[in-house]
Every structure is written in structure tokens, then in C-alpha cells.
Design a protein around this motif. Structure first.
Motif, mmCIF file in Angstrom:
data_model
loop_
_atom_site.group_PDB
_atom_site.id
_atom_site.type_symbol
_atom_site.label_atom_id
_atom_site.label_comp_id
_atom_site.label_asym_id
_atom_site.label_seq_id
_atom_site.Cartn_x
_atom_site.Cartn_y
_atom_site.Cartn_z
ATOM 1 N N ALA A 1 -18.856 25.161 16.687
ATOM 2 C CA ALA A 1 -19.902 25.085 17.705
ATOM 3 C C ALA A 1 -19.436 25.645 19.042
ATOM 4 O O ALA A 1 -20.174 25.586 20.029
ATOM 5 C CB ALA A 1 -20.361 23.642 17.872
ATOM 6 N N GLY A 2 -18.224 26.183 19.083
ATOM 7 C CA GLY A 2 -17.709 26.755 20.327
ATOM 8 C C GLY A 2 -17.213 25.726 21.315
ATOM 9 O O GLY A 2 -17.090 26.020 22.506
ATOM 10 N N ARG A 3 -16.865 24.533 20.833
ATOM 11 C CA ARG A 3 -16.362 23.483 21.703
ATOM 12 C C ARG A 3 -14.856 23.314 21.500
ATOM 13 O O ARG A 3 -14.323 23.549 20.415
ATOM 14 C CB ARG A 3 -17.105 22.167 21.454
ATOM 15 N N ALA B 1 3.889 24.684 22.498
ATOM 16 C CA ALA B 1 4.877 23.737 21.964
ATOM 17 C C ALA B 1 5.530 22.889 23.049
ATOM 18 O O ALA B 1 6.338 22.014 22.742
ATOM 19 C CB ALA B 1 5.952 24.445 21.147
ATOM 20 N N ILE B 2 5.207 23.113 24.326
ATOM 21 C CA ILE B 2 5.725 22.242 25.388
ATOM 22 C C ILE B 2 4.833 21.010 25.531
ATOM 23 O O ILE B 2 5.320 19.885 25.622
ATOM 24 C CB ILE B 2 5.817 23.009 26.716
ATOM 25 N N ALA B 3 3.529 21.233 25.555
ATOM 26 C CA ALA B 3 2.574 20.133 25.681
ATOM 27 C C ALA B 3 1.246 20.571 25.082
ATOM 28 O O ALA B 3 0.971 21.765 24.935
ATOM 29 C CB ALA B 3 2.397 19.729 27.144
ATOM 30 N N ARG B 4 0.418 19.586 24.763
ATOM 31 C CA ARG B 4 -0.856 19.880 24.105
ATOM 32 C C ARG B 4 -1.882 18.829 24.509
ATOM 33 O O ARG B 4 -1.584 17.624 24.494
ATOM 34 C CB ARG B 4 -0.659 19.894 22.589
ATOM 35 N N ALA B 5 -3.075 19.270 24.866
ATOM 36 C CA ALA B 5 -4.185 18.365 25.163
ATOM 37 C C ALA B 5 -5.012 18.169 23.895
ATOM 38 O O ALA B 5 -5.397 19.141 23.244
ATOM 39 C CB ALA B 5 -5.060 18.948 26.273
ATOM 40 N N GLU B 6 -5.254 16.900 23.568
ATOM 41 C CA GLU B 6 -6.023 16.554 22.373
ATOM 42 C C GLU B 6 -7.246 15.734 22.778
ATOM 43 O O GLU B 6 -7.245 15.059 23.797
ATOM 44 C CB GLU B 6 -5.159 15.725 21.408
ATOM 45 N N ARG B 7 -8.276 15.779 21.931
ATOM 46 C CA ARG B 7 -9.469 14.976 22.189
ATOM 47 C C ARG B 7 -9.146 13.480 22.157
ATOM 48 O O ARG B 7 -8.365 13.031 21.330
ATOM 49 C CB ARG B 7 -10.544 15.265 21.140
ATOM 50 N N VAL B 8 -9.770 12.726 23.077
ATOM 51 C CA VAL B 8 -9.665 11.268 23.004
ATOM 52 C C VAL B 8 -10.676 10.758 21.981
ATOM 53 O O VAL B 8 -11.550 11.502 21.514
ATOM 54 C CB VAL B 8 -9.902 10.623 24.394
ATOM 55 N N SER B 9 -10.587 9.480 21.636
ATOM 56 C CA SER B 9 -11.396 8.944 20.535
ATOM 57 C C SER B 9 -12.898 9.024 20.802
ATOM 58 O O SER B 9 -13.688 9.161 19.858
ATOM 59 C CB SER B 9 -10.994 7.491 20.269
ATOM 60 N N PHE B 10 -13.306 8.940 22.062
ATOM 61 C CA PHE B 10 -14.740 8.990 22.375
ATOM 62 C C PHE B 10 -15.291 10.420 22.389
ATOM 63 O O PHE B 10 -16.503 10.609 22.462
ATOM 64 C CB PHE B 10 -15.006 8.335 23.738
ATOM 65 N N ASP C 1 -16.228 13.000 20.389
ATOM 66 C CA ASP C 1 -16.509 13.286 18.977
ATOM 67 C C ASP C 1 -16.787 14.765 18.714
ATOM 68 O O ASP C 1 -16.431 15.278 17.652
ATOM 69 C CB ASP C 1 -17.717 12.469 18.492
ATOM 70 N N GLU C 2 -17.407 15.444 19.660
ATOM 71 C CA GLU C 2 -17.892 16.799 19.397
ATOM 72 C C GLU C 2 -17.018 17.888 20.012
ATOM 73 O O GLU C 2 -17.269 19.077 19.796
ATOM 74 C CB GLU C 2 -19.328 16.944 19.924
ATOM 75 N N GLY C 3 -16.001 17.514 20.755
ATOM 76 C CA GLY C 3 -15.192 18.518 21.438
ATOM 77 C C GLY C 3 -15.646 18.698 22.883
ATOM 78 O O GLY C 3 -16.755 18.305 23.264
ATOM 79 N N HIS D 1 -19.105 12.545 26.956
ATOM 80 C CA HIS D 1 -17.663 12.378 26.848
ATOM 81 C C HIS D 1 -17.012 13.630 26.271
ATOM 82 O O HIS D 1 -17.195 13.966 25.104
ATOM 83 C CB HIS D 1 -17.312 11.169 25.986
ATOM 84 N N GLY D 2 -16.253 14.324 27.115
ATOM 85 C CA GLY D 2 -15.490 15.490 26.682
ATOM 86 C C GLY D 2 -14.025 15.334 27.020
ATOM 87 O O GLY D 2 -13.313 16.331 27.215
ATOM 88 N N GLY D 3 -13.548 14.098 27.098
ATOM 89 C CA GLY D 3 -12.201 13.826 27.580
ATOM 90 C C GLY D 3 -11.101 14.365 26.686
ATOM 91 O O GLY D 3 -11.204 14.374 25.457
ATOM 92 N N LEU D 4 -10.010 14.796 27.316
ATOM 93 C CA LEU D 4 -8.817 15.280 26.633
ATOM 94 C C LEU D 4 -7.608 14.492 27.139
ATOM 95 O O LEU D 4 -7.573 14.077 28.303
ATOM 96 C CB LEU D 4 -8.590 16.770 26.905
ATOM 97 N N CYS D 5 -6.603 14.337 26.287
ATOM 98 C CA CYS D 5 -5.393 13.621 26.665
ATOM 99 C C CYS D 5 -4.177 14.509 26.461
ATOM 100 O O CYS D 5 -4.014 15.119 25.394
ATOM 101 C CB CYS D 5 -5.242 12.352 25.830
#
Length: 258
Positions: free
Chosen positions: A52-54, A64-73, A75-77, A94-98
């Protein structure tokens, strides 16, 4: 004691007591080259997008130094604006990244963001900082023409004017004070001792354990810079690092929303 020598001494061997000795040689002051290179996230590379381009992940440069991942809330990116080449956070969505493990010591670090709110809208929560297993957190928000640092449930806070256009925001901690600098402005500070423990960075949300949709605003984000174990705003009269200002100016020249 007087010494006698029968021969001839070379010129300059005798020193008159009334003569002034030559001045001591001055040693040049060490050259300051500014802070070390930050851990850098830029939307020109390192993005993983779904069908979906998200955005589902965001790698640092180099990877490989650091990576932002989706938080649990999330859902869609996270939203992505292909024209601006920017992450697109939307109010009450909610589009939060950690980004975990990039700040090993909460008492000494710096973070820079290059972001912009849409016209007549507030960015609200830009980021929050939280130790694993801790319910409390620190946050940066932009609302009502003010950028604010504060602690959840704490008394410490710091506010600076919000340019409400493409902004370079730098925050730093030295274990005693938290400082904020906006664009070319001098840094402001508040007495605040953040915990000397690893902190996770949450982009566009208030931690990973609560949705708090009412705290989520709208803004686009092109870059995040992290200086672990370094206060780039240390000192009485300081501004954002030269390299961060140059990157912000490049974004202005390239027509990122202002």
C-alpha cells in the motif's frame, strides 16, 4: 658561584643577568572539529514499504547500525509522501515507529529532527523517549506555535517558539540539563536529569504501550540524527551543529514543504 674559563666562548654563550629571556613559545589551542558523525536516518534511502506504499521499517545510514520498527498500535504502516520523500504522520492515526538500543545512556545524548507541519495544523507528538519496562517517558510536542519538552507526570518542562514550517529541532541531555535549539536559534535549557539507562526513541507517538490518539498530530519527517553519548548543545552559548544546519538548508533548497 663564579666560574672561570681560560678559553673563548662562542657568541651568545654568555647571558647578561639584565637581559630579558626570549618569550616562551606559544602553543596553538587545539582545533575543535565539532561533534562526531551522528547515527543518521534519511528518507532518501533505507525505507521498507508494503504493497500500500506505507512504511514498515526505516534503516539508518549506513544500515545495520539502527532500525526503526512499527510499534504495536501501528497496524497499517507509517504514511509516506512520495512527492516530498518524507514520512507522513497524520492526526489521530497511529503511525508510530520505535528505534531501540540507539541511546545507551539517557543522561548523555542528542537528537535532531527535520520536520514540517502542514498549514494550520499542529504536529503535536514529535517523539518520546522511554526506558524498557518504564511507564514514564519524556516527550517533544509542537502545538499552538510552541515546541515543548516535558516528562509524563513530572514538573520539568521547556518551551521554545515553533517556526511552523520546515524546522531543524535539536534536543540534548547531559545528565543535569535538557537543551533545545530550533533552526539557527541559541539553545534554551531546563534543569532535568534523565535516567542514565538505555532509552528507546518513539517517533510520532507516546511510547509503545498506549495509543493516545488524541496526542497524535500531523507532520512530515525527512531526517533524524542521533548522537549517542554526546551533548552537541553543551555550553552557555550554543546552536545546532553546523552539519545539521547544512542538511536543513539543503532540504530548504530542494523544496521540502516550508
Amino acid at each position: 658561584m663564579t666560574l672561570f674559563y681560560a678559553g673563548r666562548l662562542p657568541k651568545g654563550a654568555l647571558i647578561d643577568a639584565e637581559l630579558t629571556p626570549p618569550p616562551a613559545r606559544k602553543i596553538a589551542a587545539p582545533i575543535s572539529y565539532g561533534p562526531a558523525a551522528p547515527v543518521m536516518f534519511t528518507t532518501s534511502q533505507g525505507l521498507s514499504l508494503n504493497g500500500a506504499g506505507r512504511v514498515t521499517a526505516w534503516e539508518s545510514v549506513p544500515p545495520a547500525i539502527a532500525r526503526a520498527e512499527r510499534v504495536s498500535f501501528n497496524d497499517e504502516g507509517t504514511g509516506f509522501d512520495p512527492e516530498l520523500r518524507a514520512l507522513d504522520f497524520v492526526a489521530k492515526t497511529h503511525g508510530g515507529l520505535c528505534v531501540a538500543d540507539v541511546i545507551p545512556n539517557g543522561a548523555l545524548f542528542s537528537i535532531g529532527l527535520i520536520y514540517a507541519p502542514p498549514p494550520k495544523r499542529d504536529a503535536q507528538t514529535l517523539l518520546s523517549l522511554q526506558a524498557k519496562g518504564d511507564d514514564d517517558y519524556a516527550f517533544l510536542s509542537a502545538e499552538d506555535a510552541t515546541i515543548r519538552f516535558a516528562l509524563r507526570g513530572g514538573d520539568e518542562s521547556l518551551s521554545v517558539p515553533d517556526p511552523q514550517k520546515l524546522t531543524l529541532l535539536v534536543m540534548s541531555s547531559d545528565g543535569r540539563k535538557v537543551r533545545l535549539s530550533v533552526n539557527r536559534e541559541l539553545a534554551a535549557s531546563v534543569d532535568c536529569a534523565l535516567p542514565a539507562t538505555p532509552l528507546d526513541i518513539f517517533l510520532g507517538c507516546r511510547g509503545g504501550t498506549r495509543s493516545l490518539l488524541g496526542k497524535l498530530g500531523s507532520f512530515t519527517l525527512t531526517d533524524m540524527l542521533v548522537w549517542p553519548n554526546e551533548d552537541v548543545l553543551a555550553g552557555e552559548v550554543t546552536r545546532a551543529p553546523t552539519a545539521a544546519l547544512a542538511l536543513w538548508q539543503e532540504r530548504l533548497r530542494n523544496g521540502v514543504r516550508t
